[in-house]
Design an enzyme around this catalytic site. Sequence first.
Site, PDB file in Angstrom:
ATOM      1  N   LYS A   3       0.832  -1.207   0.000  1.00  0.00           N
ATOM      2  CA  LYS A   3       0.000   0.000   0.000  1.00  0.00           C
ATOM      3  C   LYS A   3       0.866   1.256   0.000  1.00  0.00           C
ATOM      4  O   LYS A   3       0.525   2.232  -0.660  1.00  0.00           O
ATOM      5  CB  LYS A   3      -0.998  -0.002   1.169  1.00  0.00           C
ATOM      6  CG  LYS A   3      -0.369   0.112   2.557  1.00  0.00           C
ATOM      7  CD  LYS A   3      -1.431   0.137   3.634  1.00  0.00           C
ATOM      8  CE  LYS A   3      -0.824   0.091   5.035  1.00  0.00           C
ATOM      9  NZ  LYS A   3       0.159   1.142   5.366  1.00  0.00           N
ATOM     10  N   ARG A  78      -8.115   3.475  10.246  1.00  0.00           N
ATOM     11  CA  ARG A  78      -7.965   2.051  10.546  1.00  0.00           C
ATOM     12  C   ARG A  78      -9.021   1.546  11.530  1.00  0.00           C
ATOM     13  O   ARG A  78      -9.006   0.375  11.870  1.00  0.00           O
ATOM     14  CB  ARG A  78      -6.587   1.804  11.146  1.00  0.00           C
ATOM     15  CG  ARG A  78      -5.565   1.252  10.130  1.00  0.00           C
ATOM     16  CD  ARG A  78      -4.245   1.242  10.826  1.00  0.00           C
ATOM     17  NE  ARG A  78      -3.275   0.329  10.389  1.00  0.00           N
ATOM     18  CZ  ARG A  78      -2.187   0.648   9.679  1.00  0.00           C
ATOM     19  NH1 ARG A  78      -2.047   1.852   9.210  1.00  0.00           N
ATOM     20  NH2 ARG A  78      -1.271  -0.253   9.429  1.00  0.00           N
ATOM     21  N   ARG A 117      10.559  -9.042   4.708  1.00  0.00           N
ATOM     22  CA  ARG A 117      10.909  -7.694   4.244  1.00  0.00           C
ATOM     23  C   ARG A 117      12.098  -7.143   5.024  1.00  0.00           C
ATOM     24  O   ARG A 117      12.129  -7.188   6.246  1.00  0.00           O
ATOM     25  CB  ARG A 117       9.669  -6.828   4.452  1.00  0.00           C
ATOM     26  CG  ARG A 117       9.816  -5.394   4.077  1.00  0.00           C
ATOM     27  CD  ARG A 117       8.460  -4.764   3.971  1.00  0.00           C
ATOM     28  NE  ARG A 117       7.909  -4.361   5.253  1.00  0.00           N
ATOM     29  CZ  ARG A 117       6.878  -3.516   5.381  1.00  0.00           C
ATOM     30  NH1 ARG A 117       6.296  -3.021   4.314  1.00  0.00           N
ATOM     31  NH2 ARG A 117       6.429  -3.188   6.562  1.00  0.00           N
ATOM     32  N   ARG A 150      12.212  -4.427  10.214  1.00  0.00           N
ATOM     33  CA  ARG A 150      11.421  -3.488  11.025  1.00  0.00           C
ATOM     34  C   ARG A 150      10.938  -4.220  12.273  1.00  0.00           C
ATOM     35  O   ARG A 150      10.551  -5.379  12.185  1.00  0.00           O
ATOM     36  CB  ARG A 150      10.214  -3.030  10.184  1.00  0.00           C
ATOM     37  CG  ARG A 150       9.969  -1.564  10.224  1.00  0.00           C
ATOM     38  CD  ARG A 150       8.917  -1.183   9.231  1.00  0.00           C
ATOM     39  NE  ARG A 150       7.570  -1.329   9.753  1.00  0.00           N
ATOM     40  CZ  ARG A 150       6.460  -0.943   9.105  1.00  0.00           C
ATOM     41  NH1 ARG A 150       6.563  -0.405   7.902  1.00  0.00           N
ATOM     42  NH2 ARG A 150       5.272  -1.103   9.638  1.00  0.00           N
ATOM     43  N   ARG A 161      -0.738  -8.133  13.963  1.00  0.00           N
ATOM     44  CA  ARG A 161      -1.263  -7.016  13.162  1.00  0.00           C
ATOM     45  C   ARG A 161      -2.464  -7.478  12.328  1.00  0.00           C
ATOM     46  O   ARG A 161      -3.423  -6.732  12.138  1.00  0.00           O
ATOM     47  CB  ARG A 161      -0.161  -6.440  12.265  1.00  0.00           C
ATOM     48  CG  ARG A 161       0.854  -5.614  13.065  1.00  0.00           C
ATOM     49  CD  ARG A 161       2.150  -5.398  12.316  1.00  0.00           C
ATOM     50  NE  ARG A 161       2.027  -4.519  11.163  1.00  0.00           N
ATOM     51  CZ  ARG A 161       2.979  -4.391  10.229  1.00  0.00           C
ATOM     52  NH1 ARG A 161       4.094  -5.091  10.314  1.00  0.00           N
ATOM     53  NH2 ARG A 161       2.797  -3.564   9.230  1.00  0.00           N
TER      54      ARG A 161
HETATM   55  P1  AMP Z   1       1.966   1.017   8.737  1.00  0.00           P
HETATM   56  O1  AMP Z   1       3.283   1.618   8.376  1.00  0.00           O
HETATM   57  O2  AMP Z   1       0.796   1.649   8.014  1.00  0.00           O
HETATM   58  O3  AMP Z   1       1.973  -0.482   8.624  1.00  0.00           O
HETATM   59  O4  AMP Z   1       1.723   1.361  10.302  1.00  0.00           O
HETATM   60  C1  AMP Z   1       2.609   0.876  11.286  1.00  0.00           C
HETATM   61  C2  AMP Z   1       1.960   0.919  12.665  1.00  0.00           C
HETATM   62  O5  AMP Z   1       1.626   2.273  13.011  1.00  0.00           O
HETATM   63  C3  AMP Z   1       0.650   0.153  12.795  1.00  0.00           C
HETATM   64  O6  AMP Z   1       0.846  -1.226  13.030  1.00  0.00           O
HETATM   65  C4  AMP Z   1       0.017   0.871  14.005  1.00  0.00           C
HETATM   66  O7  AMP Z   1       0.643   0.480  15.212  1.00  0.00           O
HETATM   67  C5  AMP Z   1       0.413   2.329  13.750  1.00  0.00           C
HETATM   68  N1  AMP Z   1      -0.611   3.033  12.931  1.00  0.00           N
HETATM   69  C6  AMP Z   1      -0.473   3.532  11.673  1.00  0.00           C
HETATM   70  N2  AMP Z   1      -1.603   4.116  11.248  1.00  0.00           N
HETATM   71  C7  AMP Z   1      -2.498   3.992  12.255  1.00  0.00           C
HETATM   72  C8  AMP Z   1      -3.867   4.388  12.434  1.00  0.00           C
HETATM   73  N3  AMP Z   1      -4.546   5.004  11.468  1.00  0.00           N
HETATM   74  N4  AMP Z   1      -4.459   4.085  13.638  1.00  0.00           N
HETATM   75  C9  AMP Z   1      -3.789   3.469  14.628  1.00  0.00           C
HETATM   76  N5  AMP Z   1      -2.513   3.060  14.517  1.00  0.00           N
HETATM   77  C10 AMP Z   1      -1.862   3.321  13.341  1.00  0.00           C
END
Ligand code: AMP
Length: 208
Positions: A3, A78, A117, A150, A161
């Site tokens: 994404k 989310r 990754r 990561r 997740r």
């Molecule tokens: P991502 O890089 O989009 O996979 O986000 C990494 C982590 O950031 C997620 O697993 C959540 O812990 C946090 N996170 C990112 N966006 C949100 C959101 N909209 N609401 C809550 N937590 C978020």
Amino acid sequence: MGKGTQAKLLAEQYGIPHYSTGDMLRAAVAAHTPVGRKAKSFMDAGHLVPDDVMIDIIRETLATPEAAHGFIFDGFPRTVPQAEALTEMFHKMGIAEYLVIKFNVDDEEIVRRLSGRLMCPNDGKIFNGEMENVTAGGPCPACGTKLFQRDDDSAATVRARLAVYNAKTAPVLGYYEQRGVVVTVDGTEPIDAVNRQIAELVHSPKKN
Ligand code: AMP
């Protein structure tokens, strides 16, 4: 998946900002800001950061002048409360037209891809351990810096997740399906094929 990659491509192609809440949070963690200190433990465990923190971040972001001519969200909203807060913000801003892009990829493929990754801390490049024959601690093929995984990409955290996704984020899709704004792409295809699928959907007069 991918994404982030797709969102960056679209933002470049349309000349609009790309707002990744994950990137914003990781920057806040690295800079030890109050938001970063609050978010770190949730992120490391694969949990969601609380809605009030996220809604404040987005409210501030949308108040900036660069957001006035369209934008791409990556990773937001989310949860249903985040979606409801966003609807309220869009209403106040007079934004009536938007699309939600759903990437179809099965869970096992997501675990396989994310847990394989690896990232380069120097140039930010992302590699697939299996396909590109690189390992954590091994050299970045582009610059030689040691690659790392990561914190939240370990197989166990990726599964956490996914559980969070199914409980909290999947209902967001229902919220937007009721509004008729969801388009679906096959996320297992190569990057440029997914990009073409999205471009066609964005330009199609009938969005579903
Ligand atoms: P991502 O890089 O989009 O996979 O986000 C990494 C982590 O950031 C997620 O697993 C959540 O812990 C946090 N996170 C990112 N966006 C949100 C959101 N909209 N609401 C809550 N937590 C978020």
